[in-house]
Enzyme design. Structure first.
Site, PDB file in Angstrom:
ATOM      1  CG  ASN A  13      45.086 -77.616 -16.211  1.00 56.34           C
ATOM      2  OD1 ASN A  13      45.505 -78.094 -17.271  1.00 56.34           O
ATOM      3  ND2 ASN A  13      45.866 -77.452 -15.148  1.00 56.34           N
ATOM      4  CD1 TRP A  14      40.361 -80.225 -20.359  1.00 61.76           C
ATOM      5  CD2 TRP A  14      40.865 -81.089 -22.359  1.00 61.76           C
ATOM      6  NE1 TRP A  14      39.242 -80.137 -21.140  1.00 61.76           N
ATOM      7  CE2 TRP A  14      39.524 -80.659 -22.382  1.00 61.76           C
ATOM      8  CE3 TRP A  14      41.409 -81.660 -23.519  1.00 61.76           C
ATOM      9  CZ2 TRP A  14      38.716 -80.793 -23.507  1.00 61.76           C
ATOM     10  CZ3 TRP A  14      40.617 -81.787 -24.638  1.00 61.76           C
ATOM     11  CH2 TRP A  14      39.279 -81.364 -24.630  1.00 61.76           C
ATOM     12  CE  LYS A  15      45.666 -80.531 -13.246  1.00 57.75           C
ATOM     13  NZ  LYS A  15      45.871 -80.859 -11.836  1.00 57.75           N
ATOM     14  CG  HIS A  99      49.247 -76.012 -12.821  1.00 57.50           C
ATOM     15  ND1 HIS A  99      49.645 -77.108 -12.093  1.00 57.50           N
ATOM     16  CD2 HIS A  99      47.896 -75.986 -12.754  1.00 57.50           C
ATOM     17  CE1 HIS A  99      48.570 -77.714 -11.612  1.00 57.50           C
ATOM     18  NE2 HIS A  99      47.498 -77.052 -12.002  1.00 57.50           N
ATOM     19  CD  GLU A 101      49.516 -80.702 -11.965  1.00 59.72           C
ATOM     20  OE1 GLU A 101      49.349 -80.573 -13.183  1.00 59.72           O
ATOM     21  OE2 GLU A 101      48.583 -80.979 -11.175  1.00 59.72           O
ATOM     22  CD  GLU A 171      44.981 -74.545  -9.819  1.00 56.96           C
ATOM     23  OE1 GLU A 171      43.900 -74.961 -10.238  1.00 56.96           O
ATOM     24  OE2 GLU A 171      46.079 -74.964 -10.249  1.00 56.96           O
ATOM     25  N   GLY A 177      43.993 -82.429  -7.126  1.00 54.74           N
ATOM     26  CA  GLY A 177      43.938 -83.851  -7.461  1.00 54.74           C
ATOM     27  C   GLY A 177      43.822 -84.764  -6.245  1.00 54.74           C
ATOM     28  CB  SER A 217      39.472 -81.232  -5.073  1.00 51.63           C
ATOM     29  OG  SER A 217      40.646 -82.015  -5.103  1.00 51.63           O
ATOM     30  N   GLY A 238      40.513 -79.170 -12.796  1.00 50.48           N
ATOM     31  CA  GLY A 238      41.323 -80.254 -13.349  1.00 50.48           C
ATOM     32  C   GLY A 238      40.448 -81.452 -13.679  1.00 50.48           C
ATOM     33  N   GLY A 239      40.464 -82.431 -12.799  1.00 48.18           N
ATOM     34  CA  GLY A 239      39.769 -83.698 -13.027  1.00 48.18           C
ATOM     35  C   GLY A 239      38.341 -83.562 -13.540  1.00 48.18           C
TER      36      GLY A 239
HETATM   37  P1  13P Z   1      41.881 -80.873  -9.766  1.00 45.12           P
HETATM   38  O1  13P Z   1      40.600 -80.145 -10.048  1.00 45.12           O
HETATM   39  O2  13P Z   1      41.991 -82.186 -10.463  1.00 45.12           O
HETATM   40  O3  13P Z   1      42.158 -80.929  -8.293  1.00 45.12           O
HETATM   41  O4  13P Z   1      43.058 -79.978 -10.398  1.00 45.12           O
HETATM   42  C1  13P Z   1      43.090 -78.632 -10.144  1.00 45.12           C
HETATM   43  C2  13P Z   1      44.118 -78.015 -11.005  1.00 45.12           C
HETATM   44  O5  13P Z   1      45.293 -78.253 -10.852  1.00 45.12           O
HETATM   45  C3  13P Z   1      43.655 -77.125 -12.084  1.00 45.12           C
HETATM   46  O6  13P Z   1      44.706 -76.423 -12.637  1.00 45.12           O
END
Ligand code: 13P
Length: 256
Positions: A13-15, A99, A101, A171, A177, A217, A238-239
């Protein structure tokens, strides 16, 4: 053993990261690193404006492209929104729905998530439905209630047959994050609860076919242990999905 029943899926997930040019460069860097994944499906969920570049750069590979959101109406006066059929026609295969967010910042409620799930399924897209508790909810010991409510409402009106066409990603919000991963036991317990809830609603066969991911994470260091859990069938990253070597290592861990 999971593989007999369901897919292992590692999704990035590149956000809100990468311009189209940067997206192309990142996919080109990733491509040779993850091309050999045999046992797991790899998906890159990129910003809407990067979809075209990402599709081009993954042509003739097994890497699937996903979006990070959609709107549930088929068309109309919804300025700024993107429909399921627009994504499907482009060649998008997956779409992240609900998600945390989006729930926290853009007002996606459980009922809206349910509408988006139906819109995705009706267009032939596989929704990756995100559920997860906040730190406060975990500390108050209501994680199970929160997760069951999110799962049940997200899946309202879905048929047993459609369960294998969707993914649920657990999640925990406090792990996103933050560098603070859920322990293998915590993640495994909630993913088991998710499968039990789906079994209750749709039967054993549907529950067995469901891919459940962990996200929060997840990285090259903790992926193997998390993925070894019976009810964790993949990751939503994510990251680490923006770092080619890290993402490769996670895909490799899923490929064992
Ligand atoms: P991180 O891996 O950066 O914690 O993000 C997880 C995420 O929100 C994937 O959708």
């Amino acid at each position: 053993m999971n593989r007999r029943y369901r897919k292992t899926i590692i999704a990035g997930n590149w956000k809100m990261n990468k311009t189209p040019k940067e997206a192309r460069a990142l996919v080109e860097e990733l491509r040779p690193l993850i091309a050999k994944a045999k046992w797991c499906t790899t998906v890159l969920c990129v910003p809407f404006v990067d979809i075209s570049a990402a599709l081009k750069a993954t042509r003739a590979t097994k890497i699937a492209i996903g979006a990070q959101n959609l709107y549930y109406e088929p068309a109309g006066a919804y300025t700024g929104e993107v429909s399921a059929s627009m994504l499907a026609e482009m060649g998008v295969k997956y779409v992240i729905v609900g998600h945390s967010e989006r729930r926290a910042l853009f007002g996606d409620t459980d009922v809206i998530v349910n509408k988006k799930v139906h819109a995705a399924l009706n267009a032939g897209l596989k929704p990756i439905i995100c559920v997860g508790e906040s730190l406060e909810e975990r500390e108050q010991d209501v994680t199970a209630e929160v997760i069951r409510k999110q799962v049940k409402i997200a899946l309202m009106g879905v048929t047993a047959d459609q369960i294998r066409k969707l993914v649920i990603a657990y999640e925990p919000i406090w792990a996103i994050g933050t560098g603070k991963t859920a322990t293998v036991e915590q993640a495994g317990a909630v993913c088991t609860l998710i499968r039990d809830t789906v079994r209750e609603l749709f039967g054993a066969r549907a529950a067995r076919s469901l891919t459940i991911q962990y996200g929060g994470s997840m990285n090259e260091k903790n992926a193997a242990a998390l993925l070894a859990e019976l009810n964790i069938d993949g990751g939503l990253i994510g990251g680490a999905s923006l770092k080619p070597e890290s993402f490769k290592a996670i895909v490799d861990a899923a490929n064992q």
